[in-house]
Design a protein around this motif. Structure first.
Motif, PDB file in Angstrom:
ATOM      1  N   VAL A   1       0.870  -1.172   0.000  1.00  0.00           N
ATOM      2  CA  VAL A   1       0.000   0.000   0.000  1.00  0.00           C
ATOM      3  C   VAL A   1       0.910   1.226   0.000  1.00  0.00           C
ATOM      4  CG1 VAL A   1      -1.759   1.295   1.259  1.00  0.00           C
ATOM      5  CG2 VAL A   1      -1.822  -1.197   1.249  1.00  0.00           C
ATOM      6  N   VAL A   2       0.692   2.124  -0.962  1.00  0.00           N
ATOM      7  CA  VAL A   2       1.568   3.271  -1.136  1.00  0.00           C
ATOM      8  C   VAL A   2       0.761   4.555  -1.019  1.00  0.00           C
ATOM      9  CG1 VAL A   2       3.173   4.395  -2.720  1.00  0.00           C
ATOM     10  CG2 VAL A   2       2.981   1.927  -2.713  1.00  0.00           C
ATOM     11  N   VAL A   3       1.304   5.548  -0.311  1.00  0.00           N
ATOM     12  CA  VAL A   3       0.695   6.866  -0.243  1.00  0.00           C
ATOM     13  C   VAL A   3       1.055   7.594  -1.533  1.00  0.00           C
ATOM     14  CG1 VAL A   3       0.645   9.068   0.963  1.00  0.00           C
ATOM     15  CG2 VAL A   3       0.797   6.956   2.268  1.00  0.00           C
ATOM     16  N   VAL A   4       0.037   7.957  -2.323  1.00  0.00           N
ATOM     17  CA  VAL A   4       0.264   8.594  -3.610  1.00  0.00           C
ATOM     18  C   VAL A   4       0.243  10.106  -3.492  1.00  0.00           C
ATOM     19  CG1 VAL A   4      -0.658   8.847  -5.944  1.00  0.00           C
ATOM     20  CG2 VAL A   4      -0.745   6.645  -4.820  1.00  0.00           C
ATOM     21  N   ASP A   5      -0.715  10.641  -2.749  1.00  0.00           N
ATOM     22  CA  ASP A   5      -0.892  12.086  -2.684  1.00  0.00           C
ATOM     23  C   ASP A   5      -1.452  12.470  -1.326  1.00  0.00           C
ATOM     24  OD1 ASP A   5      -0.996  14.722  -3.583  1.00  0.00           O
ATOM     25  OD2 ASP A   5      -3.032  14.504  -4.364  1.00  0.00           O
ATOM     26  N   ILE A   6      -0.977  13.593  -0.812  1.00  0.00           N
ATOM     27  CA  ILE A   6      -1.505  14.147   0.428  1.00  0.00           C
ATOM     28  C   ILE A   6      -1.942  15.567   0.115  1.00  0.00           C
ATOM     29  CG2 ILE A   6      -0.998  14.840   2.793  1.00  0.00           C
ATOM     30  CD1 ILE A   6       1.112  12.644   2.884  1.00  0.00           C
TER      31      ILE A   6
END
Length: 139
Positions: free
Chosen positions: A71-76
């Motif tokens: 699971v990857v954080v793409v955008d904040i």
């Protein structure tokens, strides 16, 4: 694009869970990952903007342990975090909902530019016709 056409799956965290996830929220988010590869979790680290990046990455790690897939954080953006969890090829999900990566890349499509051979003084070596001798450099 998915956000503009209202197809982005969203999960709203309760106020008391803004810093760490409960088991119920983890189950709801993992169910969303079964519907879509890209989801948005809203209300992360509400009220503490400085801890948002660390909280989002910790949330992704805990989801990764629970789901068993990366699971990857793409955008904040603001207090909303977009996360991506790829569907593996062996799974029986609807392939029409899979994110398509459009690219024109083909292996072996590009080759390096030929460069002139240089002597020990750094000057380009010429052949008998006065043209430089060129070779394709190795990596």
């Amino acid at each position: 694009k998915r956000d503009r056409v209202k197809k982005l799956q969203k999960h709203f965290l309760p106020q008391e869970e803004c810093m760490e996830l409960s088991q119920q929220s983890i189950d709801e988010i993992s169910a969303l990952f079964e519907k879509s590869e890209l989801i948005e979790v809203r209300g992360v680290s509400k009220g503490q903007k400085k801890g948002l990046f660390d909280t989002a990455n910790a949330m992704a790690e805990s989801l990764e342990e629970e789901i068993g897939k990366p699971v990857v954080v793409v955008d904040i953006k603001g207090f909303a975090v977009k996360m991506y969890c790829p569907w593996l090829d062996g799974e029986d999900f609807d392939t029409s909902k899979r994110i398509k990566l459009f690219t024109s890349y083909k292996p072996g499509q590009w080759t390096r530019k030929p460069k002139g051979i240089r002597n020990e003084y750094g000057q380009i070596v010429l052949d008998e016709n006065g043209k430089s001798i060129k070779v394709i450099p190795d990596e």
